[in-house]
Design an enzyme around this catalytic site. Structure first.
Site, PDB file in Angstrom:
ATOM      1  N   ASP A 284       7.930 -42.819 -65.799  1.00  0.00           N
ATOM      2  CA  ASP A 284       8.390 -42.628 -67.255  1.00  0.00           C
ATOM      3  C   ASP A 284       7.050 -42.715 -68.186  1.00  0.00           C
ATOM      4  OD1 ASP A 284       9.409 -42.287 -69.608  1.00  0.00           O
ATOM      5  OD2 ASP A 284      11.359 -43.639 -69.168  1.00  0.00           O
TER       6      ASP A 284
HETATM    7  C1  BGC Z   1      11.883 -41.906 -72.095  1.00  0.00           C
HETATM    8  C2  BGC Z   1      12.136 -40.524 -71.287  1.00  0.00           C
HETATM    9  C3  BGC Z   1      11.623 -39.332 -71.629  1.00  0.00           C
HETATM   10  C4  BGC Z   1      10.096 -39.500 -71.783  1.00  0.00           C
HETATM   11  C5  BGC Z   1       9.645 -38.301 -72.029  1.00  0.00           C
HETATM   12  C6  BGC Z   1      10.262 -41.751 -72.325  1.00  0.00           C
HETATM   13  O1  BGC Z   1      10.030 -42.783 -73.222  1.00  0.00           O
HETATM   14  O2  BGC Z   1      12.074 -42.886 -71.500  1.00  0.00           O
HETATM   15  O3  BGC Z   1      13.553 -40.525 -71.016  1.00  0.00           O
HETATM   16  O4  BGC Z   1      12.141 -38.230 -70.819  1.00  0.00           O
HETATM   17  O5  BGC Z   1       9.927 -40.438 -72.629  1.00  0.00           O
HETATM   18  O6  BGC Z   1       9.729 -38.053 -73.476  1.00  0.00           O
END
Ligand code: BGC
Length: 739
Positions: A284
Site C-alpha cells: 500500500d
Molecule cells: C489506500 C489504497 C489505495 C492507495 C492508492 C492507499 O492510501 O489504502 O486503498 O489503493 O492508497 O491510492
C-alpha cells in the site's frame, strides 16, 4: 432407426463440444507457456537496476517522471490519467528505455471512473452481483479508454465496525455476500480476456484483516485468531482470486504483531503457497517505509529487505525497492531468485494484459466511453437497487406526483459534490443530479417545491432552523435529506460518534415537531445511529452515497417509479457503545434473549443487545409472505447436498423484488459456531399476487468449519436452516449431516 440417429447426433455434438473445450484449454495453455518464455527471455537481459525498476511504482508528477521512465527505473505509474498523457509516457517507456518494457498505469477506480456509481457499501446493498459486475465492466471501459489498465479494486475487507470510515469501500460485514461481490467486481474489470484492451487488472485489497482495526481507527493494529482470519476475513480474497484477480495489495495494519507489508504468513504461506497465486503483490501507499514507524525495521534498507522477503513484489510510491534492492542482491542479503520471482510476476501480468502488443490507448475512445448514455442509465438503475427502505409507516411512500407542496429540507438536499462519495475517480460534481433536481423532474410545473437548508452537515449553527420550520409548515409533505459529507467516510475518516453529524438531529426534531408527514432520506457511507429518527420519523430511505444519478434514483423511489429492493449489508447499531455489532456472532455461555435482557447475561445494563436494523433488512412497497419451507431430505451425506425451498408470495398490490436469504446454524460443533451464517441468497421479482418456489442447493462443503486442529471440515451433526427476508426473521427447519 430414429433412435440410433439421435444417438449419433448426440455423440457428434458431444465430440464437437469436447474438442472445442479441449482446443480452448490447449490455446490457453499455449498462451501461458508462450508468456512464460517471453518473461524468461526478457529477464535474462535485465540488469539488477532494470529488475528493481519493474518493482518501482511512482506517483505521477509532471516534473520528474519522464527521465525516470526513460532510464527504465519505473514499472508502474499511479495517477497519470487520460489517453494523451498516458500515451506520451508510454512512448517514453517503449521507445526510449533500453528494454522497451511498457508501463502499467494504475488508478483507484473504485465505483466508477467518470460515471460514478454508488459507493461499494451501497453496491453491496443491491445484493445483486450482476449489477456490480455491470458497474465494474463500465468502469473498465471508461478507465481503459483513459489509458488505465490497473485498478486498486475491489476492496474486500470485512467490516464489522462502522466507526471505520473504510466500511464504505467494501461490501459490509458478511463473508458470503462479500465473496459474491468480490468475484463480480473481478469478472467485470477483467472480463473474459485480460488482453482485451477494454479490460483492466483488478487488485484485491487490503490483504488482510485490515477491516478489524482496533477501535475502528484507520491503520490501527489487528489481533485475531487464525481461525477468525480464515473463517471470516480471507474467503472474499480467495473468491476474488478464484474469479481470476491478478494482483493483490498488502494492507497497512499489523496482524498479530506483524505488519502485513512484511508478513510471510499471509503473503508467502497463504497467498503464494496454499493458494498458488501467480500474479503480483503491491504494497500500500509507502507502506514499506512505514515498517520503520511500526518498529520492525530500523531503516529503509531493512524495510525493503523485510518486504521483498515476505512477498511484496511492487513498492507503491516508496522508491525504496529501486534504491536498495540492487545492492541488497549484490551483497547477498536478498537472493537474486527472490528479486527475479517478483519481476517475473509483474512482467507476466503485463504480458497477460497484452501491454507488449498494444501499449497505447486509442484517444478517440475516451470521448466515446466517458459518461456514455448507457453508462449513466446503468448508474441510475444500480443506485435505485442500492437504496434501502428502512421504514414506511402508514405507506407514506411512495409519494403522489400530484402532491401540491413539497418542502425539501436539509444540507444535502441540493448538494452535488457529496453524492459522489469518496474515491470517486474522475467524477465531477457537475455530473451529479442532486436530489432537488431529481424531485423537481418528477413534479408537474404547477407543483411547489420549497427548499430550506436548515443547518450545515457539520457545524454548530442553528440559525437556519426557524426558516426550515416555516418552510415545512407550508408543505403537504416534507422530504429531509440529512447525513454525512462524502469525505466523512473512506480512508482516514473514522468517526467516534455515529449519529447525524452537526446539528442535523436538532433540525430533524424541529421539523417533526411541526406535525407534517416527514420522509427522511439518508446520505451516508456507514451505518448511523439513528434511534431517534427510527422512533419518530414515519418513512426513512437509506440512499448511501449514491453517485452521479443519486438524485434521479432517490426521486424514482420516492415517487414509486422504481420499487425499493435493497437490503442492508451491515447491521445498524442503536448506539456506538454496541459496536462491533454483527449478526453472525457466537452465542456465548450467557446469551441474551427476549427473556434474558437482564443481569448476568451477555448484554448491557443500559441498552438492549439488539440492533436498530439487522443485517439483510430492507422493506419494499409491497409485502412478501414466506411459507412452506421444505427440505429434499433431513439427512445430508458428508460430501453431499440437500435442496431447501420456500414459497414466496407477493401479497401486496405492487410488483416488487425480494432478496430471499438462507442462513444456517451448526448446533453442536467442537468449535463454537455463530448463531447463524448467511449461505446463499436469491432475487425474485414478483407481480402482485404472484408466488414462486425459491429453491437453494445447500452443499455440505458450504458448512465446513476450521476445526480444533485447523482442518477445514464439515462436521457431522444437527443444523438448522432458516430462509427469510433478513437475518432476524424466517422459517426454520432442521437437518443432519451424517458421519
Ligand atoms: C489506500 C489504497 C489505495 C492507495 C492508492 C492507499 O492510501 O489504502 O486503498 O489503493 O492508497 O491510492
Amino acid at each position: 432407426m430414429v433412435r440410433a440417429r439421435t444417438r449419433w447426433a448426440a455423440a457428434l455434438i458431444f465430440f464437437l463440444l469436447a474438442s472445442a473445450a479441449w482446443s480452448q484449454a490447449a490455446t490457453k495453455q499455449d498462451k501461458k507457456s508462450d508468456i512464460e518464455s517471453r518473461v524468461n527471455e526478457l529477464l535474462k537481459r535485465m540488469t539488477l537496476e532494470e529488475k528493481a525498476g519493474q518493482l518501482n511504482q511512482i506517483l505521477f508528477d509532471e516534473s520528474n517522471v519522464d527521465a525516470a521512465i526513460g532510464q527504465g527505473s519505473v514499472g508502474s505509474v499511479v495517477n497519470a490519467t487520460g489517453a494523451e498523457q498516458v500515451n506520451r509516457l508510454q512512448h517514453i517507456a517503449v521507445d526510449k528505455s533500453r528494454l522497451h518494457i511498457p508501463i502499467l498505469f494504475a488508478y483507484d477506480v473504485i465505483h466508477g471512473y467518470r460515471t460514478i456509481f454508488p459507493v461499494p457499501l451501497a453496491l453491496a446493498a443491491t445484493w445483486n452481483p450482476q449489477a456490480v459486475e455491470r458497474m465494474a465492466r463500465i468502469s473498465a471501459k471508461e478507465a481503459s479508454a483513459a489509458g488505465i489498465r490497473w485498478t486498486f479494486s475491489p476492496m474486500v475487507d470485512i467490516a464489522r465496525d462502522p466507526r471505520w470510515g473504510r466500511i464504505a469501500e467494501g461490501s459490509g460485514e458478511d463473508t458470503v455476500l462479500d465473496s459474491a461481490m468480490a468475484a463480480a467486481y473481478v469478472r467485470g474489470y477483467q472480463g473474459d480476456d485480460l488482453s482485451n484492451p477494454a479490460s483492466i487488472a483488478a487488485c484485491v485489497k487490503h490483504f488482510a484483516g485490515y477491516g478489524a482495526a482496533e477501535g475502528g481507527r484507520d491503520y490501527n493494529s489487528v489481533d485475531m485468531s487464525e481461525r477468525q482470519l480464515r473463517t471470516v476475513y480471507l474467503p472474499p480474497f480467495k473468491a476474488a482470486l478464484d474469479a481470476g484477480a491478478v494482483t493483490v495489495m498488502s494492507s497497512f495494519n499489523t496482524l498479530n504483531g506483524i505488519p502485513n507489508t512484511a508478513n510471510p504468513f499471509t503473503l508467502r504461506h497463504v497467498l503464494k503457497g496454499e493458494w498458488n497465486f501467480h500474479g503480483f503483490v503491491v504494497s500500500d501507499w509507502r507502506s514499506i517505509i512505514e515498517l520503520i514507524s511500526h518498529g520492525v525495521a530500523s531503516d529503509e534498507q531493512q524495510a525493503s529487505q523485510e518486504a521483498i522477503t515476505a512477498g511484496v513484489d511492487m513498492d507503491m510510491i516508496g522508491g525504496v525497492y529501486y534504491k536498495y534492492l540492487p545492492d541488497l542482491v549484490r551483497t547477498g542479503v536478498v537472493p537474486e531468485s527472490v528479486l527475479d520471482d517478483a519481476v517475473r510476476r509483474i512482467l507476466r501480468i503485463k504480458f497477460e494484459l497484452g501491454l507488449f502488443d498494444h501499449p497505447y490507448t486509442d484517444p478517440r475512445l475516451e470521448q466515446r466511453e466517458l459518461l456514455a448514455p448507457a453508462h449513466v442509465e446503468a448508474a441510475r438503475q444500480v443506485a435505485q437497487e442500492s437504496m434501502v427502505l428502512l421504514k414506511n409507516d402508514g405507506a407514506l411512500l411512495p409519494l403522489s406526483k400530484t402532491t401540491k407542496t413539497i418542502a425539501l429540507i436539509g444540507p444535502l438536499a441540493d448538494d452535488q459534490a457529496d453524492l459522489l462519495g469518496n474515491w470517486f475517480g474522475k467524477g465531477e460534481a457537475k455530473d451529479v443530479v442532486s436530489i432537488m433536481e431529481g424531485i423537481r423532474a418528477k413534479l408537474p410545473a404547477d407543483a411547489r417545491l420549497l427548499h430550506s437548508r436548515g443547518v450545515d452537515v457539520v457545524g454548530t449553527s442553528v440559525e437556519g432552523i426557524p426558516d426550515a420550520v416555516a418552510t415545512a409548515k407550508q408543505a403537504d409533505v416534507v422530504v429531509m435529506v440529512l447525513g454525512e459529507k462524502g469525505a466523512m467516510s473512506g480512508e482516514a475518516a473514522s468517526r467516534a460518534h455515529l449519529g447525524l453529524p452537526g446539528k442535523q438531529e436538532e433540525l430533524l426534531q424541529a421539523i417533526v415537531a411541526t406535525g407534517k408527514p416527514v420522509v427522511l432520506v439518508l446520505i451516508n457511507g456507514r451505518p448511523l445511529t439513528i434511534q431517534w429518527a427510527a422512533d419518530h420519523v414515519p418513512a426513512i430511505l437509506e440512499a448511501w452515497l449514491p453517485g452521479i444519478q443519486g438524485g434521479n434514483a432517490v426521486a424514482d423511489l420516492l415517487f414509486g417509479d422504481a420499487d425499493p429492493s435493497g437490503k442492508l449489508p451491515v447491521t445498524f447499531p442503536r448506539t456506538v457503545g454496541q459496536v462491533p455489532l454483527y449478526y453472525n456472532h457466537l452465542n456465548t455461555g450467557r446469551p441474551p434473549g427476549p427473556k434474558a435482557d437482564k443481569k448476568y447475561f451477555s448484554g448491557y445494563i443500559d441498552e438492549t443487545y439488539t440492533p436498530l436494523f439487522p443485517f439483510g433488512y430492507g422493506l419494499s412497497y409491497t409485502s412478501f409472505q414466506y411459507s412452506g419451507l421444505k427440505l429434499s431430505g433431513d439427512q445430508m451425506e458428508n460430501s453431499g447436498k440437500i435442496e431447501v425451498s420456500v414459497d414466496v408470495k407477493n401479497v401486496g398490490t405492487r410488483a416488487g423484488t425480494e432478496i430471499v436469504q438462507l442462513y444456517v446454524h451448526d448446533l453442536v460443533a467442537p468449535v463454537a459456531q455463530p448463531v447463524e451464517e448467511l449461505k446463499d441468497f436469491q432475487r425474485v421479482k414478483l407481480a402482485p399476487g404472484a408466488a414462486k418456489t425459491v429453491t437453494f442447493t445447500l452443499h455440505a462443503s458450504q458448512l465446513a468449519i476450521w476445526d480444533r486442529d485447523m482442518k477445514f471440515v464439515t462436521e457431522p451433526g444437527k443444523y438448522t436452516v432458516t430462509i427469510g427476508p433478513n437475518s432476524a426473521e424466517g422459517d426454520t427447519a432442521t437437518f443432519s449431516v451424517n458421519r
